[in-house]
Design a protein around this motif. Structure first.
Motif, PDB file in Angstrom:
ATOM      1  N   TRP A 216     -16.920 -39.572 -10.453  1.00 53.10           N
ATOM      2  CA  TRP A 216     -16.994 -40.458 -11.384  1.00 53.10           C
ATOM      3  C   TRP A 216     -16.657 -41.708 -10.938  1.00 53.10           C
ATOM      4  CZ3 TRP A 216     -12.436 -43.057 -13.620  1.00 53.10           C
ATOM      5  CH2 TRP A 216     -12.847 -43.922 -14.666  1.00 53.10           C
ATOM      6  N   GLY A 217     -15.279 -41.824 -10.134  1.00 56.18           N
ATOM      7  CA  GLY A 217     -14.689 -42.945  -9.929  1.00 56.18           C
ATOM      8  C   GLY A 217     -14.777 -43.607  -8.417  1.00 56.18           C
ATOM      9  N   SER A 218     -13.645 -44.213  -8.057  1.00 56.00           N
ATOM     10  CA  SER A 218     -13.498 -44.769  -6.718  1.00 56.00           C
ATOM     11  C   SER A 218     -13.869 -43.821  -5.477  1.00 56.00           C
ATOM     12  CB  SER A 218     -12.293 -45.553  -6.318  1.00 56.00           C
ATOM     13  OG  SER A 218     -12.116 -46.008  -5.180  1.00 56.00           O
ATOM     14  N   PRO A 219     -14.609 -44.333  -4.615  1.00 57.81           N
ATOM     15  CA  PRO A 219     -14.674 -43.289  -3.385  1.00 57.81           C
ATOM     16  C   PRO A 219     -13.470 -43.202  -2.695  1.00 57.81           C
ATOM     17  CG  PRO A 219     -15.922 -45.501  -3.213  1.00 57.81           C
ATOM     18  CD  PRO A 219     -15.441 -45.504  -4.572  1.00 57.81           C
ATOM     19  N   ALA A 220     -12.505 -44.018  -2.952  1.00 60.06           N
ATOM     20  CA  ALA A 220     -11.146 -43.941  -2.142  1.00 60.06           C
ATOM     21  C   ALA A 220     -10.555 -42.675  -1.880  1.00 60.06           C
ATOM     22  CB  ALA A 220     -10.363 -45.290  -2.597  1.00 60.06           C
ATOM     23  N   GLY A 221     -10.669 -42.019  -3.207  1.00 59.66           N
ATOM     24  CA  GLY A 221      -9.895 -40.717  -3.213  1.00 59.66           C
ATOM     25  C   GLY A 221     -10.178 -39.549  -2.517  1.00 59.66           C
ATOM     26  N   GLU A 254     -22.814 -44.497  -5.097  1.00 59.13           N
ATOM     27  CA  GLU A 254     -21.709 -43.620  -4.357  1.00 59.13           C
ATOM     28  C   GLU A 254     -21.154 -42.841  -5.487  1.00 59.13           C
ATOM     29  OE1 GLU A 254     -19.189 -46.085  -1.387  1.00 59.13           O
ATOM     30  OE2 GLU A 254     -19.965 -47.568  -3.134  1.00 59.13           O
ATOM     31  N   ALA A 255     -20.984 -43.188  -6.540  1.00 60.61           N
ATOM     32  CA  ALA A 255     -20.366 -42.461  -7.658  1.00 60.61           C
ATOM     33  C   ALA A 255     -21.391 -41.707  -8.780  1.00 60.61           C
ATOM     34  CB  ALA A 255     -19.460 -43.148  -8.484  1.00 60.61           C
ATOM     35  N   GLY A 256     -20.886 -40.675  -9.342  1.00 59.86           N
ATOM     36  CA  GLY A 256     -22.131 -40.154 -10.265  1.00 59.86           C
ATOM     37  C   GLY A 256     -22.135 -40.715 -11.625  1.00 59.86           C
ATOM     38  N   MET A 257     -23.177 -40.471 -12.305  1.00 63.73           N
ATOM     39  CA  MET A 257     -23.508 -41.340 -13.644  1.00 63.73           C
ATOM     40  C   MET A 257     -22.797 -40.245 -14.615  1.00 63.73           C
ATOM     41  SD  MET A 257     -25.171 -43.814 -12.943  1.00 63.73           S
ATOM     42  CE  MET A 257     -25.901 -44.390 -11.655  1.00 63.73           C
ATOM     43  N   TYR A 258     -21.988 -40.895 -15.701  1.00 58.41           N
ATOM     44  CA  TYR A 258     -21.140 -40.232 -16.548  1.00 58.41           C
ATOM     45  C   TYR A 258     -22.173 -40.181 -17.813  1.00 58.41           C
ATOM     46  CZ  TYR A 258     -17.736 -39.987 -20.530  1.00 58.41           C
ATOM     47  OH  TYR A 258     -16.941 -39.461 -21.566  1.00 58.41           O
ATOM     48  N   GLY A 327     -15.801 -47.216 -15.291  1.00 55.54           N
ATOM     49  CA  GLY A 327     -16.614 -46.329 -14.186  1.00 55.54           C
ATOM     50  C   GLY A 327     -16.907 -47.187 -13.117  1.00 55.54           C
ATOM     51  N   TRP A 328     -17.069 -46.849 -11.864  1.00 60.29           N
ATOM     52  CA  TRP A 328     -17.404 -47.417 -10.750  1.00 60.29           C
ATOM     53  C   TRP A 328     -18.837 -47.896 -10.972  1.00 60.29           C
ATOM     54  CZ3 TRP A 328     -14.633 -48.505  -6.418  1.00 60.29           C
ATOM     55  CH2 TRP A 328     -15.279 -49.044  -5.424  1.00 60.29           C
ATOM     56  N   ASN A 329     -19.755 -47.351 -11.196  1.00 61.45           N
ATOM     57  CA  ASN A 329     -21.292 -47.696 -11.102  1.00 61.45           C
ATOM     58  C   ASN A 329     -21.292 -48.959 -12.214  1.00 61.45           C
ATOM     59  OD1 ASN A 329     -22.083 -45.762  -9.374  1.00 61.45           O
ATOM     60  ND2 ASN A 329     -22.519 -44.354 -10.929  1.00 61.45           N
ATOM     61  N   LEU A 330     -20.629 -48.897 -13.372  1.00 64.42           N
ATOM     62  CA  LEU A 330     -20.876 -49.976 -14.300  1.00 64.42           C
ATOM     63  C   LEU A 330     -20.194 -51.176 -13.790  1.00 64.42           C
ATOM     64  CD1 LEU A 330     -21.889 -51.098 -16.935  1.00 64.42           C
ATOM     65  CD2 LEU A 330     -19.862 -49.858 -18.058  1.00 64.42           C
ATOM     66  N   LEU A 331     -18.921 -50.982 -13.484  1.00 65.95           N
ATOM     67  CA  LEU A 331     -17.981 -52.290 -13.091  1.00 65.95           C
ATOM     68  C   LEU A 331     -18.012 -52.566 -11.750  1.00 65.95           C
ATOM     69  CD1 LEU A 331     -14.662 -51.315 -15.142  1.00 65.95           C
ATOM     70  CD2 LEU A 331     -16.587 -52.528 -15.808  1.00 65.95           C
ATOM     71  N   MET A 332     -18.449 -51.821 -10.766  1.00 65.71           N
ATOM     72  CA  MET A 332     -18.527 -52.197  -9.141  1.00 65.71           C
ATOM     73  C   MET A 332     -19.961 -52.562  -8.931  1.00 65.71           C
ATOM     74  SD  MET A 332     -15.090 -52.356  -8.986  1.00 65.71           S
ATOM     75  CE  MET A 332     -14.726 -52.646  -7.275  1.00 65.71           C
ATOM     76  N   GLU A 333     -20.695 -51.306  -9.166  1.00 64.57           N
ATOM     77  CA  GLU A 333     -22.129 -51.527  -8.705  1.00 64.57           C
ATOM     78  C   GLU A 333     -22.822 -52.331  -9.766  1.00 64.57           C
ATOM     79  OE1 GLU A 333     -23.234 -50.344  -6.168  1.00 64.57           O
ATOM     80  OE2 GLU A 333     -21.683 -48.817  -5.269  1.00 64.57           O
ATOM     81  N   GLY A 334     -22.247 -52.610 -11.045  1.00 66.68           N
ATOM     82  CA  GLY A 334     -23.297 -53.242 -11.892  1.00 66.68           C
ATOM     83  C   GLY A 334     -24.439 -52.606 -12.521  1.00 66.68           C
TER      84      GLY A 334
END
Length: 478
Positions: A216-221, A254-258, A327-334
């Motif tokens: 779901w989240g950041s690819p950094a973990g 990069e992240a999955g869809m919630y 969420g990554w896709n919403l906030l970072m990928e738009g």
């Protein structure tokens, strides 16, 4: 510089999420010079804190919340010293944030997720920056505070290894910055705040038994801090604890869809045999559901999610920004999910068929089983009583074709395990001895052994981030 260091500081913090920011601020406030190394480049830093709800829980009573945490642990008990410090420090979170210029406010009317447990009455719901959820608000406030305190931040600088002296104490970090080796000395201590291991497929498979789960989240973990700590002798705890939800991988992201069914409850979850095996909406918290009279991890295994045309038309099955701006896709990928789910169907993320049997063939599950499950579900809805215990208000039939479905692996939100630590946030070896000058906080070494309520992860990261930063700053300089 001594020992061949390229840079030196009193305290070196690894990671720029809530725990890392709190540690850096606390160490600076204690008079230490601080250098913060962040793995990700500018615009992608901040870990899961940046794209989370940014919510911390409101502790109404210090002793009451200690009771609640003991209850949530169940048989997976924590040392009393850790519970006591957790209760003390989480009670102080709001005042500490106010001291950084944050204006806290109540976000909606959130009740405890485990109301039957002793101590739940002291859980005061959600607090957020200006009473708002998500939108990177908490992370922006914390990262601004870090820089206001004079902490130097090096982005795009992943740590590769902890450097120890002859006695095994941690005296620095070997990192890579801008593609070049960087050796950073720590005169007092190093704080690990590098996040979890949800993006490390091998660790997810071995510790969580979830091969192929999207994140779901950041690819950094990717478990970097955990592996670095192991290399210098750290013991591990809570490695099988996590939070997962419905969702799927999506090409190009990069992240999955919630997925969260808000506008219609017309859906069921089935196994490879096409059959329902459990209540899809049990009483649940952040990662656990009440199943067969006890709380267990939920979602815990791959499932196929089935819904019909009525549910498709009712609204997006992934919460829109105005409801859940996380969420990554919403906030970072738009990425903005379509209002009627049609775009996602067209992309092939959601499968469509005229009958349950045809949908089953597409999803690779038993057609007869799914036909029977849909028919049985519709009978359950007509009767208003689900033998598997689903609440009557959620019994919406699947009676309007076409039918839709996707496979949830499930979507992995975050992990909880990492290096074992004590109440001072010092990392421990397998014999319970401290590893000199090494500290940990946040999801790299989460407090939680079992159930977690809303705002617990941010609350824990802020609390033990401060503990780690203060104590690292208090070490005798080398």
């Amino acid at each position: 510089m001594s020992n061949g260091w390229d840079r030196e500081a009193d305290v070196v913090v690894l990671g720029m999420g809530a725990a890392g920011c709190a540690a850096a601020v606390a160490a600076a406030d204690a008079g230490a010079s601080v250098l913060l190394l962040e793995k990700m480049p500018e615009g992608r830093e901040g870990g899961n804190t940046r794209i989370s709800g940014g919510i911390w829980f409101n502790s109404l009573d210090r002793d009451g919340m200690a009771t609640y945490l003991r209850s949530l642990c169940g048989p997976y008990t924590l040392p009393e010293e850790i519970i006591e410090v957790w209760a003390d420090e989480t009670y102080k979170n709001t005042e500490w944030l106010e001291g950084l210029g944050v204006t806290p406010g109540v976000h909606a009317d959130y009740k405890p997720e485990y109301p039957e447990m002793p101590g739940a009455e002291f859980y005061g719901g959600y607090l957020g920056v200006n009473g708002e959820m998500g939108q990177q608000l908490l992370w922006k406030a914390l990262s601004a505070a870090v820089r206001d305190k004079g902490v130097e931040v090096l982005l795009d600088t992943p740590a590769d290894e902890l450097v120890t002296d002859d006695d095994g104490a941690v005296v620095g970090v070997a990192a890579t910055s801008g593609g070049q080796p960087l050796r950073v000395g720590a005169r007092r201590g190093v704080v690990l705040a590098t996040g979890g291991f949800e993006n490390n497929p091998d660790m997810v498979r071995d510790y969580l038994q979830l091969p192929g789960s999207p994140v779901w989240g950041s690819p950094a973990g990717t478990g970097d801090g955990i592996k670095m700590a192991q290399k210098v002798g750290a013991d591990l705890w809570h490695m099988d604890n996590m939070m997962a939800a419905l969702g799927f991988a999506a090409d190009g992201f990069e992240a999955g869809m919630y997925v969260m069914f808000i506008f219609s409850m017309g859906f069921i979850c089935v196994g490879n045999d096409g059959r329902r095996s459990h209540n899809e909406i049990p009483p649940q918290g952040h990662g656990h559901g009440l199943i067969d009279g006890d709380y267990e991890l939920f979602q815990r295994r791959p499932l196929h999610v089935i819904f019909d045309e009525n549910t498709r038309q009712a609204g997006p099955i992934s919460p829109p920004r105005e409801i859940l701006p996380v969420g990554w896709n919403l906030l970072m990928e738009g990425y903005e999910w379509s209002a009627d789910n049609s775009a996602e169907i067209e992309k092939g993320w959601i499968q469509q068929a005229d009958t349950p049997a045809e949908l089953a063939e597409t999803l690779g599950i038993d057609p007869d089983g799914l036909e029977a499950a849909v028919a049985s579900w519709n009978e359950v809805c007509a009767a208003g009583n689900d033998p598997l215990g689903r609440p009557a208000a959620t019994l919406a039939p699947l009676a309007t074709p076409p039918y839709y479905g996707f496979t949830s692996a499930p979507l992995l939100g975050w992990t909880n395990g990492g290096p074992r630590r004590n109440e001072k946030a010092q990392v421990l070896d397998p014999f319970g001895q401290t590893i000199g000058r090494l500290y940990a906080a946040g999801t790299v070494s989460s407090t939680y052994s079992r159930c977690k309520d809303g705002g617990f992860h941010i609350g824990d990261a802020l609390a033990f981030g401060r503990v780690a930063g203060r104590n690292a700053a208090g070490e005798t300089p080398r």
